[in-house]
Design a protein around this motif. Structure first.
Motif, PDB file in Angstrom:
ATOM      1  N   UNK A 295       0.865  -1.104   0.088  1.00  0.00           N
ATOM      2  CA  UNK A 295       0.086  -0.031   0.063  1.00  0.00           C
ATOM      3  C   UNK A 295       0.830   1.359  -0.029  1.00  0.00           C
ATOM      4  N   UNK A 296       2.013   1.144   0.284  1.00  0.00           N
ATOM      5  CA  UNK A 296       2.979   2.212   0.415  1.00  0.00           C
ATOM      6  C   UNK A 296       3.103   2.949   1.706  1.00  0.00           C
ATOM      7  N   UNK A 297       2.780   2.236   2.683  1.00  0.00           N
ATOM      8  CA  UNK A 297       2.792   2.738   4.043  1.00  0.00           C
ATOM      9  C   UNK A 297       4.176   2.588   4.623  1.00  0.00           C
ATOM     10  N   UNK A 298       4.514   3.674   5.425  1.00  0.00           N
ATOM     11  CA  UNK A 298       5.835   3.676   6.112  1.00  0.00           C
ATOM     12  C   UNK A 298       5.286   3.967   7.612  1.00  0.00           C
ATOM     13  N   UNK A 299       5.924   3.025   8.433  1.00  0.00           N
ATOM     14  CA  UNK A 299       5.858   3.326   9.839  1.00  0.00           C
ATOM     15  C   UNK A 299       6.387   4.402  10.558  1.00  0.00           C
ATOM     16  N   UNK A 300       5.858   5.008  11.343  1.00  0.00           N
ATOM     17  CA  UNK A 300       6.316   6.211  12.009  1.00  0.00           C
ATOM     18  C   UNK A 300       7.912   5.833  12.666  1.00  0.00           C
ATOM     19  N   UNK A 301       7.842   4.658  13.509  1.00  0.00           N
ATOM     20  CA  UNK A 301       9.165   4.206  14.011  1.00  0.00           C
ATOM     21  C   UNK A 301       9.528   3.037  13.363  1.00  0.00           C
TER      22      UNK A 301
END
Length: 447
Positions: A135-141
């Motif tokens: 989905x293109x998600x990047x975690x904050x940490x």
């Protein structure tokens, strides 16, 4: 079930068919073929994940993935183990590594060794991460996936991973490994499903009892042979179990469920500060799980004697498996075993010992993240509660680098499903497993 869900189940079944049975490296039957095949299979089945995450092979066959977030500080670690315990195939209703499905839809059951322990969690984590990456998600940490390869034999895979993370200065804000599950009926009187989240786990030690004699022919036995002296020691240990007590996480568990308890047990749980001592004495009569929550347990698991039926044993031995409740230590348990046996001619040796883990808090941001993912993915009526993990897990090694180590398998498991762990006919319902993927996905989104 959607086409996406069906594809996920297909990947799960494919990985369950790889018989990653853990064996000691000095076992002549030890073979790494399955572990290499498993590693290659997940690389093929999860291309999005492997295109973004960094992978290290640690300790031979353990896997450590790093998913870089916008901030490297306070990372999340999701754990599972690759290996499974051996099977006795003839005891199974269906072939243990065929991953056959029984039934249809979300109530269908997948029968396979490792369906719950622990490929259920491992593959659910892979599914959640792969979908979010696509989905293109990047975690904050930062997020780490830590998959040990020899948890079932108390191996060194997870320790090797912790060593790598420690050398890199990684201090996770939350570590989550296998442990409690969503259960019903496990706590007497509780009317809602409970997510029992392990905030600590019992220590584990092996004690060897040995009685010796000169040996000789069985036709002329001595008055008090080694086997008889060992038998008396075993019986004394069995008849004088460790005392019962309520440790703080167990006390907190009953305080948490009290408002959701019906009948006379509601005020009993609500006033646990007053009734706790009595409850600790009653629980052992209500089943082995409740017994293990309130005392250190010790049980003889192996016995050995002479090499032949007509030979006196020069030494008779018993192995005692001890599980230490927080507050007890290996030294205090060994001292008590010696006192209970009360025979200076019985040798008592501690062969191995791992102390109880530190207790992680059941309040604060890390706990709140687990509770929020439980509510969103597993149902708003599911009540999260602290719990003492009864068995040992790889997570105990991570307490050296994190103060927030938890043990929770995000599946709704019936008593029969829980009893099949390490036994025959291990299985998981498709709907329960799919909801577990949702739990990991929601936890990752909040990270």
């Amino acid at each position: 079930m959607t086409r996406t869900d069906a594809a996920a189940v297909g990947r799960f079944r494919e990985l369950l068919r790889i018989a990653t049975v853990s064996m000691p490296t000095d076992d002549p039957a030890a073979d790494d073929t399955a572990f290499v095949a498993f590693r290659d299979a997940i690389a093929r089945l999860y291309p999005s994940l492997h295109g973004v995450l960094e992978r290290d092979i640690v300790g031979g066959y353990s896997l450590l993935y790093r998913w870089r977030g916008t901030d490297a500080a306070a990372p999340l670690v999701l754990m599972a183990h690759i290996d499974v315990v051996p099977v006795v195939a003839e005891e199974w209703t269906r072939p243990p590594f065929a991953a056959e499905t029984v039934g249809a839809g979300e109530e269908a059951e997948i029968h396979a060794r490792g369906a719950v322990d622990d490929k259920g969690s491992l593959v659910a984590i892979l599914e959640a991460v792969d979908a979010l990456v696509a989905e293109g998600f990047t975690p904050r940490h930062d997020v780490y996936l830590a998959f040990g390869h020899n948890e079932e034999i108390a191996g060194d895979g997870a320790q090797a991973i912790v060593a790598v993370l420690g050398e890199r200065g990684v201090h996770p804000s939350l570590v989550l490994d296998e442990g409690g599950a969503v259960v019903e009926g496990a706590i007497p009187g509780v009317q809602v499903p409970t997510a029992v989240i392990g905030v600590a786990e019992r220590g584990v030690m092996t004690v060897r009892l040995t009685a010796r004699e000169l040996g000789g022919h069985a036709s002329t036995p001595p008055r008090d042979p080694a086997t008889a002296r060992l038998a008396r020691a075993v019986l004394r240990l069995h008849r004088r179990p460790f005392p019962t007590r309520l440790v703080p996480p167990v006390r907190a568990m009953f305080e948490t469920v009290a408002p959701h308890t019906s009948g006379p047990l509601r005020p009993v749980f609500a006033s646990i500060g007053v009734t706790g001592r009595l409850l600790a004495k009653v629980f052992p009569r209500l089943g082995p799980e409740l017994n293990a929550l309130v005392r250190t347990t010790a049980v003889v698991t192996e016995l050995s004697g002479a090499a032949g039926v007509n030979v006196l044993a020069t030494s008779a031995r018993a192995s005692v498996n001890v599980r230490l409740l927080p507050g007890d230590t290996a030294a205090s348990a060994a001292a008590r075993i010696r006192r209970v046996i009360g025979d200076r001619h019985i040798q008592v040796e501690v062969e191995s010992a791992s102390e109880p883990s530190p207790v992680s808090p059941w309040s604060g941001s890390a706990w709140d993240r687990l509770a929020a993912a439980t509510a969103s993915a597993l149902g708003g009526d599911v009540l999260p509660t602290p719990y003492i993990q009864l068995g040992a897990s790889d997570s105990r090694w991570f307490t050296s680098i994190s103060d927030h180590v938890y043990r929770f398998t995000p599946f709704h498991l019936t008593r029969a499903e829980r009893e099949a762990l390490h036994s025959h006919d291990e299985r998981i319902r498709v709907g329960s497993w799919l909801r577990g993927i949702g739990f990991y996905r929601d936890l990752l989104r909040a990270s």
